[in-house]
Design an enzyme around this catalytic site. Structure first.
Site: not given
Length: 270
Positions: A145, A158
């Site tokens: 990400s 996360y």
């Protein structure tokens, strides 16, 4: 050199929706044969049907990336059905929106089990088949990400899993280079998928909250096209919005800017 993808086999975890499903469809359009893995078999069958209606070929098998035996079964079933494996895309993962110190230890461990260890299970299970495929691509793709480069408030766990995936990929890139492997990490920004719906539900938000964060967004199809381009011409990282990469480079050099930006783009609440 540009590689011919026709007839090459790609296995994808988390292929039932979002970026995984979009990548499966785009890879099939490029001539690849796709093996779809995820927990929701009925969703996989829908993706498989879309590929077949468009003239492509796909198989679908249930796969839970937190269970190494399940991942190994997925790879074994892929080989039994398709005879080879040229590339694997470790895409399965989820988000959780909660302050780091408000998360339980079980929540921390669970997100690492899926996002980080699920990636490791997938790569480990695929390695023998990737090595054995004659004239194969030997390509490992990992969905990280843009937040692998920054810690966002209320998404710390996360972000940590995405940074861990990025570090794992960097190490594999060096360790496997002499064997002719390519290792690519994918760094999407906010993507218009059910990812944010799931994150909201798991985080206890009311369904009507705004699910996408402020800032740049993209479609799963944009990410999928970038991934297939990397399969044709391998590269270490895929950034579907390249300017985000350079912006985060500035944040890395000047962490205080990252703190300011992160506080501005905290997950919205009702």
């Amino acid at each position: 050199m540009k590689r011919d993808l026709t007839g090459k086999v790609l296995a994808i975890t988390g292929a039932s929706s979002g970026i995984g499903a979009a990548t499966a469809l785009e890879a099939a359009r490029a001539g690849m044969v796709v093996s779809l893995g995820a927990r929701r078999v009925e969703k996989l069958e829908e993706v498989k049907q879309q590929i077949e209606v468009a003239g492509g070929r796909a198989v679908a098998f249930q796969c839970d990336v937190t269970d190494p035996d399940s991942v190994q079964a997925f790879i074994d079933q892929t080989l039994e059905a398709l005879g080879r494996l040229d590339a694997v895309y470790a895409n399965a993962g989820y988000g959780l929106v909660r302050k780091v110190l408000d998360m339980t230890e079980d929540e921390h461990r669970a997100i690492f089990e899926t996002n980080y260890f699920g990636t490791m299970h997938t790569v480990r299970a695929a390695m023998a088949a990737l090595r054995e495929a004659e004239g194969g691509l030997r390509h490992i793709i990992i969905c990280s990400s843009c937040v692998s480069e920054i810690g966002l408030p209320e998404m710390g766990a996360y972000c940590a899993t995405k940074a861990a995936q990025d570090g794992l990929a960097g190490a594999l890139r060096g360790e496997l280079m002499d064997e002719g492997f390519s290792v690519t990490t994918v760094h999407p920004v906010g993507t218009k998928t059910e990812f944010f719906t799931t994150a909201a539900e798991q985080s206890g938000y009311r369904p009507k909250r705004r699910l996408l964060p402020d800032g740049p967004n993209q479609t799963p199809e944009q990410v999928a096209r970038a991934i297939v381009r990397a399969l044709r011409r391998p590269r270490p990282e895929v950034w579907p919005l390249p300017w985000v990469r350079w912006s985060l480079g500035v944040v890395t050099a000047f962490p205080s800017i990252g703190v300011w930006a992160g506080r501005r783009h905290q997950p919205p609440r009702e």
